[in-house]
Design a protein around this motif. Sequence first.
Motif, short mmCIF file in Angstrom:
data_model
loop_
_atom_site.label_atom_id
_atom_site.label_comp_id
_atom_site.label_asym_id
_atom_site.label_seq_id
_atom_site.Cartn_x
_atom_site.Cartn_y
_atom_site.Cartn_z
N LEU A 110 65.53 32.84 51.61
CA LEU A 110 64.20 32.26 51.75
C LEU A 110 63.27 33.26 52.45
N MET A 111 63.81 33.89 53.50
CA MET A 111 63.02 34.85 54.26
C MET A 111 62.57 36.01 53.39
N LEU A 112 63.54 36.60 52.67
CA LEU A 112 63.20 37.75 51.82
C LEU A 112 62.18 37.34 50.76
N PHE A 113 62.39 36.14 50.19
CA PHE A 113 61.47 35.66 49.17
C PHE A 113 60.06 35.53 49.76
N LEU A 114 59.98 34.92 50.96
CA LEU A 114 58.67 34.72 51.58
C LEU A 114 57.98 36.05 51.87
N VAL A 115 58.75 36.99 52.42
CA VAL A 115 58.16 38.30 52.76
C VAL A 115 57.59 38.96 51.50
N LEU A 116 58.40 38.96 50.43
CA LEU A 116 57.94 39.61 49.20
C LEU A 116 56.74 38.88 48.62
N ALA A 117 56.79 37.53 48.64
CA ALA A 117 55.70 36.76 48.05
C ALA A 117 54.40 36.98 48.82
N VAL A 118 54.49 36.96 50.15
CA VAL A 118 53.28 37.12 50.95
C VAL A 118 52.69 38.51 50.76
N SER A 119 53.57 39.53 50.68
CA SER A 119 53.03 40.87 50.50
C SER A 119 52.38 41.02 49.13
N MET A 120 52.95 40.33 48.13
CA MET A 120 52.32 40.37 46.82
C MET A 120 50.95 39.71 46.86
N ALA A 121 50.88 38.58 47.56
CA ALA A 121 49.60 37.88 47.66
C ALA A 121 48.56 38.76 48.35
N GLY A 122 48.99 39.48 49.39
CA GLY A 122 48.06 40.34 50.10
C GLY A 122 47.53 41.45 49.21
N GLY A 123 48.45 42.12 48.50
CA GLY A 123 48.04 43.18 47.60
C GLY A 123 47.13 42.65 46.51
N MET A 124 47.46 41.45 46.06
CA MET A 124 46.69 40.81 44.99
C MET A 124 45.25 40.59 45.44
N ALA A 125 45.09 40.07 46.66
CA ALA A 125 43.75 39.80 47.17
C ALA A 125 42.98 41.11 47.31
N TRP A 126 43.65 42.12 47.86
CA TRP A 126 42.97 43.40 48.11
C TRP A 126 42.57 44.07 46.80
N GLY A 127 43.47 43.99 45.79
CA GLY A 127 43.14 44.54 44.48
C GLY A 127 42.08 43.70 43.79
N GLY A 128 42.16 42.38 44.02
CA GLY A 128 41.20 41.48 43.39
C GLY A 128 39.77 41.80 43.77
N ILE A 129 39.57 42.25 45.02
CA ILE A 129 38.21 42.60 45.46
C ILE A 129 37.62 43.64 44.52
N VAL A 130 38.43 44.67 44.21
CA VAL A 130 37.96 45.73 43.32
C VAL A 130 37.57 45.14 41.97
N GLY A 131 38.45 44.27 41.46
CA GLY A 131 38.20 43.67 40.15
C GLY A 131 36.93 42.83 40.16
N VAL A 132 36.77 41.99 41.19
CA VAL A 132 35.61 41.11 41.26
C VAL A 132 34.32 41.93 41.34
N LEU A 133 34.33 42.97 42.20
CA LEU A 133 33.12 43.77 42.36
C LEU A 133 32.77 44.49 41.07
N LYS A 134 33.79 44.97 40.36
CA LYS A 134 33.52 45.66 39.10
C LYS A 134 33.00 44.69 38.04
N ALA A 135 33.66 43.53 37.97
CA ALA A 135 33.28 42.57 36.93
C ALA A 135 31.91 41.95 37.22
N LYS A 136 31.65 41.63 38.48
CA LYS A 136 30.41 40.91 38.82
C LYS A 136 29.22 41.85 38.93
N TYR A 137 29.41 42.99 39.63
CA TYR A 137 28.26 43.83 39.93
C TYR A 137 28.32 45.18 39.23
N GLY A 138 29.39 45.43 38.48
CA GLY A 138 29.49 46.71 37.79
C GLY A 138 29.61 47.90 38.71
N THR A 139 30.11 47.69 39.94
CA THR A 139 30.26 48.83 40.84
C THR A 139 31.44 49.69 40.39
#
Lengths: 357, 293
Positions: A110-139
Amino acid sequence: MKEKIKNSAKKIVFPFITFAVAMIFSGLLLALLGYNPIKAYQFILLGTFKTTSTMGNALANSIPLMLAGLAVSIAGKAGILNLGVEGQLYIGGMLGTVCALFLPVSNRFLMLFLVLAVSMAGGMAWGGIVGVLKAKYGTNEVVVALMLNYIAILFTSYLAASPLKDPDAALNQTVRIPEHAQFRRMIPRTQITAAIFIALGVAVLIWFLFRYTTLGYKLQSIGSNPKAALANGIECRKYMILSMCLSGAVAGLVGSTEIIGKYGRFTEGFSNDIGFTGVAIAALAGYSPFAVVAVSVVFGILNAGSLTLGREMGVSSKMFMVIQGIIVLFVATPYLIEVFAGRRKMKKAKGDENECE
Amino acid sequence: MRMMIDFIFLAVNLAVPLVLAAEAAMIAERAGVICLGVEGMMIFGAFFAVAGCYFTESPWIGLLLAILCGIAAGLVYGLFTVILRGQQVVVGVAINFFAAGITPMITQQIWGREGASETVKSMPELDLSGIFGGNAGLSWFVPITAAIVAGMWFFIYKTKYGLRLRMTGDFPLGLQTCGVNTNQYKLGAMVVCGILSAIGGAYLSIGYGNLFVTDMVAGRGYMGVAANIFGGWTPLGGALAAVFFAVVQTLRYSLTSLNLPSQLMQMLPYLATLIALVLFARNSKSPEGLGKL
C-alpha cells in the motif's frame, strides 16, 4: 508497398547512423582537447563489462533514463517538446518522499503504491501547467517548461534545506525514508530494483496506448497534423493538455523510483539532468517506446562509462552532455544524415509549427 | 536616497545581459527563426571572453574573442536551421546542451577544475562616484548596450534592410517574388543574434564578474527570449521587458532584510517571467512566418 518498406528501413537505420556520427564527432572533440578517443571509448566499454556489478549498475543507470525518455516521447508523439521533465521529476520525487515520511501506513505494498501514485499526480500537475498554458494562451512550451524547472528545483531544494532538512546531515537532504517504503535490491551489489519492471511496464502501456486505443490515435494525430485533426473534430487543446499530463505523470515516476530505489531520501540536485538526457533519448528513438528502452540501455552504459572516464583519464563527466547535444542536433536535421548516408536528394522539410487555431 | 541609487545601479547592471539576450532573440525571430539557442551562445560568449582575457590579459581582447565566437556560433546555428532546415526549436535546445557540456570540459582542460575558471581582469568601469557618490560604478557594457538597442530600433524601422528583414519573418514568399534572397537575411540575422548573445555572456563573465563559472548564465538566455515575446517582438519593447525582469532580480538582493530563504528569492525572476508570459504574450502578435521555412 515498396515505399513503405523503404521508409521503415530508413526509420531503423537512421538512428544508428546518427549515433555513429555523433560518436565520431565526440571522438574528434576529445582528440582536439588532447585525450585519446579510442582509449576513452575502450574505458567506457571495459568499465561497463568488467564485472556483474558494473554491468548491473549500468543497467540500473538506464532505468531513470528509460522513464524520462518515455515521458518525453508521450508528449513528443502529440507534437509537444517536453523540456520540463527535470522539474516534474523533482516535484514527483519530493511529493513521494513527503508521502513516505509522513503517511502512517505500515503495509509495504500500500505504501509503495501510494508513494508512486502521489508522485505521478505531482508530475502530472506540474506538466499539466505547461499544457494548459500552451493550449489556452499559446505560450511557448519550451520557455514555460524551463521556467517551471527552475521554480521546481529551487522550491524543492528550499524544502530539503529548511523545513524537511535532516538535522544531522551536512547536505541539504531529508531524513531517510522508512525501510518498508523502499524497493529492495534484486541483485546483490547492484542498484537494480523493481523500478526496472515499472519502466518496462510503462513502455508496454505506452506502446498499447498508441497502437490500440482511440485516445492514442487522437494524441498522435494532433502531433502529426493538427489542422487535419481539428477538421475531424478532435479537440486539439484538450488532448494537448492531456498529453502533457501523461508525460508529467511518467516524469514524476522518475523522481520517486530514484528515491525509493536508489537514494532512500530526497537530496538537493539528485537528478543530475536526467530529464534533459530523456530528451536526447526520445529524439534518437523517434518517440517509439521500445526503441526508447533500447537507447536508454546504451545511454546508461555511456553514463556509467563517463564516470569511469573521469576517474581514469580526467575527462569531465560533462562529456556525456556533449554527446547528447550532438545527437539531438543531428536528429533535428535529418537532411544532414541523409547527406552522410549518401542520399543527397534535397527534400522539402516539414515545418515544426503546430498551431491549433 | 543612497539605497535608491544603489538599487538603480544594480538594476542597470543586471539588465545588461537580459537586454542583449532579448535583442538577440528579437532579431532572429523577426527574421522568422525561433531562437532558443541564445542561452547556449551566451555560455560560449561568457567562456571565450574569460579564455581570451586569461591568455592575453586584456579584457577587450576577451570581448573580441567572444564576439568572434558569437559569429561562428551564429553561422553554425544558421547553417543548421536555415540551410539544412532542421527543426528550429530542437536545434536551439541542442546548441544549449552542447554549450553547457563543452565549456566545463575545456575549463577543466585549461584550469584543471570543472566548476570555475581562475579569476581574470574584468572590464574597466565608468567611475560615476563623482556625480552620485558612494561606489556607483557602471560597466562600459551599459552604454554599449544602450547604443545597440537604439541601433537595432533604427535598423529595424528606418532602413530598407530592416524592412526586408521584417518581411523575411512575416511573409518570406512575398519578398522572394521581389527577387530578394531571404536566406541571406536569415543567416545575417542569426550572425547578429550570435554576436549579441556572446556580448551578453561576456558581460556576465568579464563585465559583472571576473571568472567563468559553469551554470553562470542560469537561464538568462531563455529569459531574454521570454522578454522578447513579452515586449511584442520589438527592439524597445523587448529592452523594457528585460529591464523589468532585471528589477525583479534586483529585488532579490535588496529584500535580504526580510530574511526570506535564499532559494525562494532566487525563484522570483523565473516566476515573474512565467507570469509575464501568461499575462501579456497573448496580446502581442508574433511574426507571421515564425518557425516556417
